[in-house]
Design an enzyme around this catalytic site. Structure first.
Site, PDB file in Angstrom:
ATOM      1  N   HIS A  24     -12.859  65.385  88.653  1.00  0.00           N
ATOM      2  CA  HIS A  24     -11.923  64.176  88.036  1.00  0.00           C
ATOM      3  C   HIS A  24     -12.416  62.853  88.948  1.00  0.00           C
ATOM      4  O   HIS A  24     -12.893  63.163  89.929  1.00  0.00           O
ATOM      5  CB  HIS A  24     -10.466  64.305  88.666  1.00  0.00           C
ATOM      6  CG  HIS A  24      -9.968  65.417  88.212  1.00  0.00           C
ATOM      7  ND1 HIS A  24      -8.652  65.448  86.800  1.00  0.00           N
ATOM      8  CD2 HIS A  24      -9.733  66.793  88.313  1.00  0.00           C
ATOM      9  CE1 HIS A  24      -8.271  66.569  86.665  1.00  0.00           C
ATOM     10  NE2 HIS A  24      -8.864  67.414  87.545  1.00  0.00           N
ATOM     11  N   TYR A  25     -12.063  61.712  88.377  1.00  0.00           N
ATOM     12  CA  TYR A  25     -12.185  60.604  89.175  1.00  0.00           C
ATOM     13  C   TYR A  25     -10.641  60.197  89.449  1.00  0.00           C
ATOM     14  O   TYR A  25      -9.800  60.517  88.684  1.00  0.00           O
ATOM     15  CB  TYR A  25     -12.883  59.323  88.698  1.00  0.00           C
ATOM     16  CG  TYR A  25     -12.690  58.680  87.536  1.00  0.00           C
ATOM     17  CD1 TYR A  25     -11.416  58.088  86.990  1.00  0.00           C
ATOM     18  CD2 TYR A  25     -13.779  58.564  86.540  1.00  0.00           C
ATOM     19  CE1 TYR A  25     -11.369  57.686  85.865  1.00  0.00           C
ATOM     20  CE2 TYR A  25     -13.289  57.722  85.173  1.00  0.00           C
ATOM     21  CZ  TYR A  25     -12.249  57.549  85.094  1.00  0.00           C
ATOM     22  OH  TYR A  25     -11.979  56.893  83.826  1.00  0.00           O
ATOM     23  N   THR A  26     -10.450  59.374  90.508  1.00  0.00           N
ATOM     24  CA  THR A  26      -9.078  58.966  90.713  1.00  0.00           C
ATOM     25  C   THR A  26      -8.493  57.977  89.879  1.00  0.00           C
ATOM     26  O   THR A  26      -7.287  58.038  89.760  1.00  0.00           O
ATOM     27  CB  THR A  26      -8.905  58.590  92.366  1.00  0.00           C
ATOM     28  OG1 THR A  26      -9.563  57.396  92.460  1.00  0.00           O
ATOM     29  CG2 THR A  26      -9.328  59.600  93.181  1.00  0.00           C
ATOM     30  N   GLU A  89     -10.659  65.802  92.929  1.00  0.00           N
ATOM     31  CA  GLU A  89     -10.751  64.228  92.558  1.00  0.00           C
ATOM     32  C   GLU A  89     -11.728  63.497  93.383  1.00  0.00           C
ATOM     33  O   GLU A  89     -11.970  63.665  94.736  1.00  0.00           O
ATOM     34  CB  GLU A  89      -9.261  63.596  93.056  1.00  0.00           C
ATOM     35  CG  GLU A  89      -8.259  64.044  92.425  1.00  0.00           C
ATOM     36  CD  GLU A  89      -8.088  63.287  90.980  1.00  0.00           C
ATOM     37  OE1 GLU A  89      -9.095  62.303  90.727  1.00  0.00           O
ATOM     38  OE2 GLU A  89      -7.172  63.784  90.344  1.00  0.00           O
ATOM     39  N   HIS A 131     -12.407  66.621  83.681  1.00  0.00           N
ATOM     40  CA  HIS A 131     -11.025  66.398  83.056  1.00  0.00           C
ATOM     41  C   HIS A 131     -11.255  66.081  81.608  1.00  0.00           C
ATOM     42  O   HIS A 131     -10.379  66.578  80.660  1.00  0.00           O
ATOM     43  CB  HIS A 131     -10.265  65.569  83.647  1.00  0.00           C
ATOM     44  CG  HIS A 131      -8.829  65.648  83.557  1.00  0.00           C
ATOM     45  ND1 HIS A 131      -8.104  64.700  84.019  1.00  0.00           N
ATOM     46  CD2 HIS A 131      -8.189  66.512  82.882  1.00  0.00           C
ATOM     47  CE1 HIS A 131      -6.965  64.726  83.535  1.00  0.00           C
ATOM     48  NE2 HIS A 131      -6.968  66.035  82.925  1.00  0.00           N
TER      49      HIS A 131
END
Ligand SMILES: [Zn+2]
Length: 232
Positions: A24-26, A89, A131
């Site tokens: 994921h990225y935050t 993340e 994601h």
């Protein structure tokens, strides 16, 4: 790899074995803000790890616990992605707040962490995903600037050589996307749901363009990924 601890209360028991890795990225403007949210009982979200741009790794949830990072998701017909996965993340503002490339130090730390995880858990290459792959209708992360090819060179995930395969019809393309694992309608038409799935595939496997149009190169990539999964 520098590992720091910041225990999040947001986790539960697992019912099945770990066999997926979800990146994921935050999507937040600072790492402090992201850490706060991933540890907030009110937010009720978490991940097992968070990696800062500089490469510092935070452990938030123990791997044997089920962290809450993927929400409503699906892969290969399975719904509870959190139950079977480890979630990582990556600090990045994301498409909403100034999406930017993932720095080399962050990628190097991610590579080390993933290799370590893959030694300890039986996670097939086709189960190393973003994601957006498992939730293509509502998520974009980690997105088209994420270097999946680099990870694959390190033995993490799939990055097959392109193929020149073409499809007879959209139904065939949808069947192959479904065989790879995407939740896609087998409608035989390029409906909005299918476009979102094609765009998610492109952000991962053909990041030069991600408009959801199944152009010739995209179809070749779909065939190549399906073949690498042993599905055709
Ligand atoms: Zn995400």
């Amino acid at each position: 790899m520098e590992m720091r601890e910041r225990p999040s209360p947001n986790h539960g028991p697992r019912a099945v074995a770990i066999d997926m890795l979800i990146l994921h990225y935050t999507g937040m403007t600072s790492v402090a803000e992201a850490l706060e949210r991933l540890c907030s009982p009110a937010a009720a979200v978490s991940a097992h790890y968070l990696i800062e741009s500089c490469g510092t790794v935070w452990r938030l949830v123990a791997e044997e616990r089920r962290a809450w990072h993927s929400g409503m998701s699906s892969w290969r017909g399975r719904g509870d992605i959190n139950g079977a996965s480890i979630g990582i993340e990556l600090d990045n503002p994301g498409h909403e707040w100034g999406y930017r490339p993932f720095p080399a130090a962050q990628m190097a730390a991610l590579e080390l962490l993933c290799r370590d995880i893959l030694v300890r858990h039986a996670i097939p290459a086709r189960h190393v995903l973003g994601h957006a792959d498992v939730a293509p209708q509502r998520k974009l992360d980690p997105g088209e600037l994420f270097d999946w090819a680099r990870l694959a060179r390190a033995g993490i995930g799939l990055w097959p050589a392109p193929s020149a395969a073409a499809f007879d019809d959209l139904g065939q393309m949808q069947r192959l996307l479904a065989a790879i694992g995407y939740e896609v309608p087998l409608s035989g038409t390029l409906d909005d749901t299918t476009r979102h799935v094609v765009a998610a595939f492109q952000r991962h496997f053909r990041p030069a363009g991600y408009n959801g149009e199944p152009d010739a190169e995209t179809c070749g990539r779909i065939a190549a990924v399906a073949a690498a999964c042993g599905e055709n």
